[in-house]
Scaffold this active site. Structure first.
Site, PDB file in Angstrom:
ATOM      1  N   ASP A 328      35.296  28.706  62.513  1.00 27.82           N
ATOM      2  CA  ASP A 328      35.705  30.103  62.650  1.00 27.82           C
ATOM      3  C   ASP A 328      36.716  30.423  61.548  1.00 27.82           C
ATOM      4  O   ASP A 328      37.291  29.533  60.925  1.00 27.82           O
ATOM      5  CB  ASP A 328      36.309  30.327  64.059  1.00 27.82           C
ATOM      6  CG  ASP A 328      36.460  31.788  64.404  1.00 27.82           C
ATOM      7  OD1 ASP A 328      36.894  32.093  65.509  1.00 27.82           O
ATOM      8  OD2 ASP A 328      36.137  32.641  63.539  1.00 27.82           O
ATOM      9  N   GLU A 525      41.080  40.402  69.582  1.00 27.87           N
ATOM     10  CA  GLU A 525      41.626  39.049  69.399  1.00 27.87           C
ATOM     11  C   GLU A 525      43.116  38.972  69.694  1.00 27.87           C
ATOM     12  O   GLU A 525      43.584  39.535  70.674  1.00 27.87           O
ATOM     13  CB  GLU A 525      41.298  38.580  67.982  1.00 27.87           C
ATOM     14  CG  GLU A 525      39.788  38.698  67.687  1.00 27.87           C
ATOM     15  CD  GLU A 525      39.394  37.962  66.464  1.00 27.87           C
ATOM     16  OE1 GLU A 525      39.286  36.735  66.552  1.00 27.87           O
ATOM     17  OE2 GLU A 525      39.189  38.601  65.402  1.00 27.87           O
TER      18      GLU A 525
HETATM   19  C1  GLC Z   1      36.939  36.037  64.242  1.00 26.30           C
HETATM   20  C2  GLC Z   1      36.585  35.580  65.637  1.00 26.30           C
HETATM   21  C3  GLC Z   1      35.140  35.218  65.814  1.00 26.30           C
HETATM   22  C4  GLC Z   1      34.289  36.057  64.873  1.00 26.30           C
HETATM   23  C5  GLC Z   1      34.644  35.649  63.468  1.00 26.30           C
HETATM   24  C6  GLC Z   1      33.890  36.472  62.414  1.00 26.30           C
HETATM   25  O1  GLC Z   1      38.206  35.604  63.903  1.00 26.30           O
HETATM   26  O2  GLC Z   1      37.379  34.527  66.172  1.00 26.30           O
HETATM   27  O3  GLC Z   1      34.812  35.430  67.183  1.00 26.30           O
HETATM   28  O4  GLC Z   1      32.926  35.835  65.126  1.00 26.30           O
HETATM   29  O5  GLC Z   1      36.031  35.734  63.195  1.00 26.30           O
HETATM   30  O6  GLC Z   1      34.284  37.809  62.462  1.00 26.30           O
END
Ligand code: GLC
Length: 609
Positions: A328, A525
């Site tokens: 991630d 988030e």
């Molecule tokens: C973000 C998230 C993840 C997402 C990724 C791409 O930080 O944690 O769920 O899919 O980055 O956007």
């Protein structure tokens, strides 16, 4: 002027300028921006086995890998945010294999045609590469293709969790995939399989809730809907996330000082980790998951992207996951200060593709150095690339026709909006119904409506809509607000009066019913991490003002999670958990006025008293 004059000028010029010219030439040749060129004499050929869609995928992968240089293999292992590409030529120059749109990262205009043109532009740049390996392009279409203007915005997962309806969730996923493929995007960073155990976490609404069995059942349904493996290749690749245990991150343990929970630490024992959090991933793998994203959480203070036991021993060996594992956002580079060491540790732990997400030049030079030093073996790189290429073939990237403008009409079409409306009404949870105030009659004389979320599509939709953090208003989304839905539903003789702040010039107790729609501002988030999720003083004041003017009050909560309202509800007649319903507010009116019964079941605990 005579010859000697010019000769003397030339000598002076050469003496002064020449050394700097030499230096400039040296810098250019040695500049890190131009990668070492691996010679490949397989370039731009046709009718090769890997290009033959009648051959089995493992044969196509083997043929392609045999033709790849180290540079071409390494380029497949990095996932880059599209805004870091300032020169389309870099896709071929660095053999880049995967791009993503971070939240809200779209073309200058969010229109469907602009998205299609942008994606096709990136894909066409791969034709300049030696072997023409297509890009995987990923996006968070986690409640519909939320970045695209006019897309159907479905309820966020927390609301779908309340439906307990796998068939519906599968249809939501299928509709989402149809709107994605219309823009040429075949990789969705969904379903979220986190089991949310602490509602103070900003990602709570991205989950199906706190019940492992419900998360597993609905996550599998979503995966099957998105991938729709009825054809020769998957419609859209699903991407279960975030492996593993993020729902149990402990409040106040975030590595990031801006957050409280996101990027936090998990301390539960492995037995609990397996019983609560692993089961949804096991179901997803059995059900056909081909990409799994590793979260940025730490377990027992070890960052998940650095955990060989989790990623290789459990995920790849014990669960026999044969797809690819993607990290991630910056999850790899948080392992230690040295980017080189972090990368080596993550790839050796089992990460196959690194969501850098920006510095692809550093990634490539670090990987080449690690390969040359033996810190990362050729076998590990070949294993990662084989996994990635296999999934690319399974997603039909080498074979499917380019998406064309004619397919864009599916975006936000009536059929999809009807599915979304069904999901909205089935997600509404009736929390309180004193003296059966609900459902409301459609022929009441006077209804007053107020509240910060009554006429606000952005608040209905929540985060990951148009912008990463969502929007607070009615731009960038096409849909029906809850206020509009109420007006659409009542009889011609019913007077519906709206005032956002609850200021009505009527006598006390005049309105038959006051409806107040309140809740949370959009967030995503870690920005949604909060110690005490509750209503704002402004929202509470509006409720009091409306109550004074109404015989009965109904409060509709538009929020990504339970809010702490237990000290207030005794004076409210009806309370509805609406979650983040998205663009189709009509689904709220469907149950508010009794066309459909309330069937939603809390996906997380919500103590009202
Ligand atoms: C973000 C998230 C993840 C997402 C990724 C791409 O930080 O944690 O769920 O899919 O980055 O956007």
């Amino acid at each position: 002027m005579n010859f000697n004059f010019y000769r003397s000028k030339l000598i002076i010029f050469l003496v002064i300028a020449l050394p700097s010219i030499v230096v400039l030439v040296f810098i250019f040749l040695k500049s890190p921006s131009s990668p070492p060129v691996d010679e490949n004499d397989n370039c731009h050929q046709t009718n090769l086995p890997y290009q033959d869609k009648t051959l089995p995928i493992d044969q196509r992968v083997a043929d392609l890998m045999n033709r790849m240089t180290d540079a071409e293999k390494i380029g497949q292992m990095v996932l880059i945010e599209k805004n870091s590409i300032h020169n389309l030529g870099d896709i071929a120059k660095y053999n880049l294999g995967a791009l993503l749109s971070g939240g809200g990262a779209g073309p200058k205009q969010d229109t469907p045609i602009a998205w299609l043109q942008m994606i096709n532009g990136f894909q066409s740049a791969t034709k300049d590469t030696c072997l023409g390996i297509p890009l995987l392009y990923g996006i968070d279409a986690i409640h519909g293709h939320g970045n695209v203007l006019g897309a159907t915005i479905f309820p966020h997962f927390i609301g779908l969790g309340a439906t307990r309806d796998p068939d519906l969730v599968k249809r939501v996923a299928k509709a989402t995939a149809e709107e994605m493929t219309a823009t040429g995007i075949y990789w969705n960073f969904a379903p979220n399989l986190d089991v949310a155990k602490d509602i103070r976490w900003g990602k709570t609404y991205e989950t199906f809730g706190s019940d492992t069995a419900n998360v597993a059942q609905l996550g599998l349904a979503y995966l099957e809907g998105i991938q729709d493996s009825s054809a020769d290749y998957f419609n859209v690749l699903a991407n279960p996330k975030h492996f593993l245990g993020g729902g149990n991150m402990e409040y106040g343990t975030s590595r990031n000082k801006k957050f409280k929970v996101e990027e936090g630490n998990i301390t539960i024992a492995e037995k609990t980790l397996r019983q609560v959090h692993l089961i949804p991933f096991q179901e997803a793998i059995t059900g056909g998951a081909r990409v799994i994203m590793v979260g940025t959480a730490s377990w027992q203070d070890k960052i998940n992207s650095d955990n060989y036991h989790l990623l290789t021993e459990i995920l790849k060996n014990e669960l026999e996951f044969s797809g690819f594992v993607v990290s991630d956002w910056y999850g790899v580079y948080q392992i230690e200060t040295s980017k080189y060491n972090s990368l080596v540790r993550a790839v050796n732990a089992g990460i196959d593709m690194v969501m850098a997400p920006f510095e692809y030049k550093d990634f490539i030079s670090n990987m080449r150095e690690a390969l040359s030093k033996g810190d990362i073996t050729k076998e590990r790189i070949d294993d990662a690339v084989k996994r990635i290429l296999t999934v690319k073939f399974e997603a039909g990237l080498f074979d499917r026709p380019e998406a064309l403008p004619g397919g864009l009409s599916v975006i936000g079409n009536d059929q999809h909006r009807e599915i979304a409306r069904e999901a909205v009404r089935k997600s509404q949870v009736l929390l309180k119904n004193k003296n059966s105030v609900l459902p409301l009659s459609k022929s009441l004389k006077k209804i007053i409506v107020a509240g910060s979320a009554a006429d606000n599509l952005g608040r209905q939709a929540g985060g990951w809509t148009t912008e990463w953090q969502g929007i607070d208003g009615n731009y960038g989304i096409l849909g029906t607000t809850i206020l509009e839905a109420i007006k659409n539903t009542v009889s011609r003789d019913t007077d519906v009066e709206y005032n956002k702040k609850g200021d009505f010039s009527i006598r006390n107790n005049f309105a038959d019913v006051g409806i107040i729609v309140v809740g949370e501002k959009p967030y995503a988030e870690g920005w949604g991490d909060i110690a005490n999720p509750s209503l704002s003083p402004e929202d509470l004041l509006v409720i009091d003002k409306v109550k004074a003017k109404s015989k009965k009050v109904v409060v509709i909560m538009v929020s990504g999670r339970p809010l702490n309202i237990k000290e207030y509800t005794k004076n409210w007649d009806g309370v509805i958990a609406s979650w983040l319903p998205g663009s189709e507010g009509q689904g709220v009116a469907d149950v508010l006025f009794g066309d459909f019964a309330f069937t939603g079941v809390l996906p997380v605990d919500w103590e009202l008293y």
